[in-house]
Scaffold this motif. Sequence first.
Motif, PDB file in Angstrom:
ATOM      1  N   LEU A 118       0.830  -1.202   0.000  1.00 20.36           N
ATOM      2  CA  LEU A 118       0.000   0.000   0.000  1.00 20.36           C
ATOM      3  C   LEU A 118       0.869   1.258   0.000  1.00 20.36           C
ATOM      4  CD1 LEU A 118      -2.811   1.279   0.156  1.00 20.36           C
ATOM      5  CD2 LEU A 118      -2.655   1.096   2.647  1.00 20.36           C
ATOM      6  N   GLY A 119       1.922   1.248   0.808  1.00 16.62           N
ATOM      7  CA  GLY A 119       2.838   2.388   0.843  1.00 16.62           C
ATOM      8  C   GLY A 119       3.479   2.654  -0.507  1.00 16.62           C
ATOM      9  N   ALA A 120       3.880   1.587  -1.190  1.00 15.27           N
ATOM     10  CA  ALA A 120       4.496   1.746  -2.517  1.00 15.27           C
ATOM     11  C   ALA A 120       3.485   2.290  -3.523  1.00 15.27           C
ATOM     12  CB  ALA A 120       5.063   0.409  -2.995  1.00 15.27           C
ATOM     13  N   ALA A 121       2.250   1.778  -3.460  1.00 13.87           N
ATOM     14  CA  ALA A 121       1.211   2.274  -4.374  1.00 13.87           C
ATOM     15  C   ALA A 121       0.951   3.761  -4.145  1.00 13.87           C
ATOM     16  CB  ALA A 121      -0.077   1.471  -4.190  1.00 13.87           C
TER      17      ALA A 121
ATOM     18  N   PHE B 142       3.063   5.912  -2.757  1.00 14.73           N
ATOM     19  CA  PHE B 142       4.282   6.605  -3.161  1.00 14.73           C
ATOM     20  C   PHE B 142       4.258   6.890  -4.663  1.00 14.73           C
ATOM     21  CE2 PHE B 142       8.551   6.096  -5.021  1.00 14.73           C
ATOM     22  CZ  PHE B 142       9.198   7.191  -4.453  1.00 14.73           C
ATOM     23  N   HIS B 143       3.939   5.860  -5.443  1.00 18.55           N
ATOM     24  CA  HIS B 143       3.892   6.034  -6.896  1.00 18.55           C
ATOM     25  C   HIS B 143       2.782   6.991  -7.316  1.00 18.55           C
ATOM     26  CE1 HIS B 143       6.881   3.334  -8.654  1.00 18.55           C
ATOM     27  NE2 HIS B 143       6.733   2.634  -7.551  1.00 18.55           N
ATOM     28  N   HIS B 144       1.642   6.888  -6.672  1.00 19.57           N
ATOM     29  CA  HIS B 144       0.497   7.698  -7.074  1.00 19.57           C
ATOM     30  C   HIS B 144       0.620   9.158  -6.632  1.00 19.57           C
ATOM     31  CE1 HIS B 144      -3.532   8.280  -8.533  1.00 19.57           C
ATOM     32  NE2 HIS B 144      -3.884   8.846  -7.392  1.00 19.57           N
ATOM     33  N   ILE B 145       1.053   9.380  -5.396  1.00 18.55           N
ATOM     34  CA  ILE B 145       1.070  10.741  -4.847  1.00 18.55           C
ATOM     35  C   ILE B 145       2.385  11.465  -5.123  1.00 18.55           C
ATOM     36  CG2 ILE B 145       0.966  12.084  -2.702  1.00 18.55           C
ATOM     37  CD1 ILE B 145      -0.970   9.869  -1.651  1.00 18.55           C
ATOM     38  N   LEU B 146       3.499  10.802  -4.874  1.00 18.69           N
ATOM     39  CA  LEU B 146       4.794  11.473  -5.018  1.00 18.69           C
ATOM     40  C   LEU B 146       5.350  11.380  -6.441  1.00 18.69           C
ATOM     41  CD1 LEU B 146       6.451  10.497  -1.625  1.00 18.69           C
ATOM     42  CD2 LEU B 146       5.290  12.619  -2.232  1.00 18.69           C
ATOM     43  N   ARG B 147       5.355  10.201  -7.001  1.00 14.95           N
ATOM     44  CA  ARG B 147       5.894  10.048  -8.356  1.00 14.95           C
ATOM     45  C   ARG B 147       4.897  10.485  -9.419  1.00 14.95           C
ATOM     46  NH1 ARG B 147       9.798   5.245  -8.978  1.00 14.95           N
ATOM     47  NH2 ARG B 147      11.536   6.098  -7.812  1.00 14.95           N
ATOM     48  N   ARG B 148       3.625  10.389  -9.088  1.00 16.79           N
ATOM     49  CA  ARG B 148       2.544  10.749 -10.018  1.00 16.79           C
ATOM     50  C   ARG B 148       2.650   9.969 -11.327  1.00 16.79           C
ATOM     51  NH1 ARG B 148      -0.210  15.129  -7.958  1.00 16.79           N
ATOM     52  NH2 ARG B 148      -1.161  15.559  -9.974  1.00 16.79           N
TER      53      ARG B 148
ATOM     54  N   GLY C 239       1.762   6.062 -13.393  1.00 16.12           N
ATOM     55  CA  GLY C 239       0.567   5.263 -13.635  1.00 16.12           C
ATOM     56  C   GLY C 239       0.545   3.911 -12.931  1.00 16.12           C
ATOM     57  N   THR C 240       1.434   3.684 -11.976  1.00 14.63           N
ATOM     58  CA  THR C 240       1.512   2.383 -11.330  1.00 14.63           C
ATOM     59  C   THR C 240       0.187   1.951 -10.731  1.00 14.63           C
ATOM     60  OG1 THR C 240       3.857   2.678 -10.893  1.00 14.63           O
ATOM     61  CG2 THR C 240       2.717   1.055  -9.546  1.00 14.63           C
ATOM     62  N   LEU C 241      -0.472   2.802  -9.996  1.00 15.21           N
ATOM     63  CA  LEU C 241      -1.749   2.432  -9.352  1.00 15.21           C
ATOM     64  C   LEU C 241      -2.810   2.102 -10.393  1.00 15.21           C
ATOM     65  CD1 LEU C 241      -3.457   2.118  -6.781  1.00 15.21           C
ATOM     66  CD2 LEU C 241      -3.963   4.564  -6.936  1.00 15.21           C
ATOM     67  N   TYR C 242      -2.799   2.806 -11.513  1.00 13.34           N
ATOM     68  CA  TYR C 242      -3.825   2.602 -12.536  1.00 13.34           C
ATOM     69  C   TYR C 242      -3.723   1.228 -13.201  1.00 13.34           C
ATOM     70  CZ  TYR C 242      -4.811   7.508 -11.956  1.00 13.34           C
ATOM     71  OH  TYR C 242      -5.153   8.709 -11.431  1.00 13.34           O
TER      72      TYR C 242
END
Length: 178
Positions: free
Chosen positions: A159-162, A164-170, A172-175
């Motif tokens: 969850l933390g990695a998801a 991180f990718h979605h909020i900080l890296r912005r 498409g990992t979560l998508y």
Amino acid sequence: MENSKNSDAVVRHRPALRLLHWLVAALVLVTWPLGLMIGFVKDDVKLDFYLVHESIGFLVLWIMLLRIGVRLTGSAPPSEGSAIERMTAGSVHGLLYLFLVLMPVTGFLATNAHGFPLQWFGLFTVWSPIGKSPDIAWTLSAIHETSAWILLTLFALHLGAALFHHILRRDGTLYRIL
């Protein structure tokens, strides 16, 4: 999102894999707290908590086996990030799969070893492969409980990695899994 890596440009997992991912996540988010609460509920409802916890756990096992089968029959979208990030993500995913199978198996066997056959949602009795085996019951229970805490840690990392990718890296990992 103005980023070129927005949700429209992301190669997603197959629909079956996405569905199974969220179904397992929802079931774990129900059954994990139920298992934790069993030690704190009154004796007159304790067996009800066990019935629901064990039944959902057994369902998770079969869904995970289906999920593994679906995963093995096709490729996943390419991962983003550095080699170490891809290796870490792969390790966490592999361990999540392992513990999402190990937990229900050890829980089911522990229930059997303590002398209680699994009554799946009260509908039917699931065949017991080991029967009452007090010598191994507590070992299986300890493995099940330890695995629960490991699974919670892996879930937090995932969850933390998801996030991180979605909020900080912005990116498409979560998508990929939505």
